[in-house]
Write an enzyme that holds these catalytic residues in place. Structure first.
Site: not given
Length: 377
Positions: A52, A55, A117, A219
């Protein structure tokens, strides 16, 4: 005959041998935000599955779409069956819990991606921006290359495991720096601790937000393939550092190693300024020139990042093939400055001639030849 001329420019003498800084992560990087200098690199150039953490590229694409007017924060975007099935509650993955065929505001989608997320939120944005998730992934790759993130390849908007979903830790750090620098109004959201949508309350997964006041983003990532990873940024006394690491075995390990890396980034790593572009740092010997030497100057600012324990063993050397045959024109790149220290990859900075030196005339060359023949210096 090739001769390698090496001059020691300076050495900071140390009282003890510098020790290498280590990490249990499979990939790790510490980046100085202001200069872009890599302060620590452990497999940081190697493309890895980012989970992730990829992202961040999805978010950058959304920020740019808003900036150019293709999207607005108040736009309500449709939730396709693909977004719901692949990234929604039915997927069993990180989700915003969007309902199929509903609509969601861009502002909420962005907040969900940052805080929760949400995979479904990523796909909704991807389809709105590029028409399909696959087309968006291709656009992500193209845009990343335009930004100089040469290791990046994307197959989806979410970071879901795929052999073509790869990016290096260094490029993730540079991507984070772009977001911080270019979109401060959106970067503020990365410090938001929770987000509630449709009555469902979810919390920010960045473990450092709860343990370190200096940290304000960015993140997390986790898949079975990648392990547990994090892109984090923190600031202390006006110095911002970005830490990227991956391959941890558990959430607990990610949290503890992340705190250790960030504390080191803010306290134990430093930048050493060696000189600025145009500074003269030494000279090179010439052969058959109207002068015996020519001054050497830096073509760019020279700085290196390293652990404070290694600073005492920092060495810099001027290296060139020589003596260099005249003529030499001002601006000719004829040497390099090599900088090394324990735990740091050797850095090289180009050196150019700081002046023009013409070739000797016929008589001078003849005398030099006779001197060489009879061993006269």
């Amino acid at each position: 005959m090739r001769a390698l001329i090496v001059f020691c420019l300076f050495t900071f003498a140390s009282l003890a041998q510098a020790q290498d800084f280590q990490t249990s992560a499979s990939h790790a990087v510490i980046l100085d935000y202001e200069t872009g200098e890599v302060l620590f690199n452990h497999n940081g150039d190697e493309p890895m599955p980012p989970a992730s953490m990829s992202k961040l590229m999805t978010l950058l694409m959304a920020f740019e779409a808003i900036e150019r007017g293709a999207l607005s924060l108040d736009d309500e975007l449709p939730v396709s069956e693909h977004a719901w099935r692949t990234g929604g509650a039915a997927s069993g993955s990180s989700t915003m819990f969007l309902e199929v065929h509903s609509r969601a505001r861009v502002d909420d989608l962005i907040r969900s991606i940052i805080v929760q997320s949400g995979n479904d939120a990523c796909i909704v944005l991807a389809e709105a921006i590029s028409g399909s998730e696959s087309a968006f992934a291709a656009d992500m790759t193209v845009r990343a290359r335009e930004l100089g993130l040469s290791s990046a390849r994307f197959a989806n908007s979410t970071g879901w495991p795929h052999p073509d979903q790869r990016i290096s830790a260094i490029d993730l750090a540079r991507l984070a720096a772009i977001i911080i620098r270019e979109y401060p109004e959106f970067y503020e959201i990365f410090d938001v601790r929770e987000f509630t949508y449709n009555g469902i309350r979810q919390f920010n997964r960045n473990p450092l937000l709860a343990t370190m006041d200096e940290v304000d983003g960015l993140k997390t990532g986790h898949t079975e393939e990648s392990g547990y990873g994090l892109v984090a940024s923190g600031e202390r006394d006006g110095a911002r550092r970005i830490v990227v690491y991956n391959g941890m075995e558990s959430e607990r390990a990610r949290a503890s190693e992340g705190e250790r890396l960030m504390r080191a980034a803010l306290a134990d790593f430093t930048l050493v300024e060696l000189g600025t572009a145009g500074d003269v740092v030494g000279e090179a010997d010439l052969f058959l020139g109207q002068a015996e030497t020519v001054a050497l100057r830096l073509t760019e600012d020279a700085r290196v990042g390293l652990h404070v324990r290694a600073r005492g063993d920092l060495q810099a050397e001027i290296v060139y093939d020589g003596p260099i045959a005249a003529p030499v024109a001002e601006g000719d790149v004829i040497a390099r400055l090599e900088v090394s220290a324990p735990g740091m990859e050797t850095r090289q900075f180009a050196l150019e001639a700081a002046g023009t030196v013409a070739k000797q005339g016929l008589i001078g060359r003849a005398l030099a030849g006779l001197g060489s023949l009879f061993g006269v210096n």
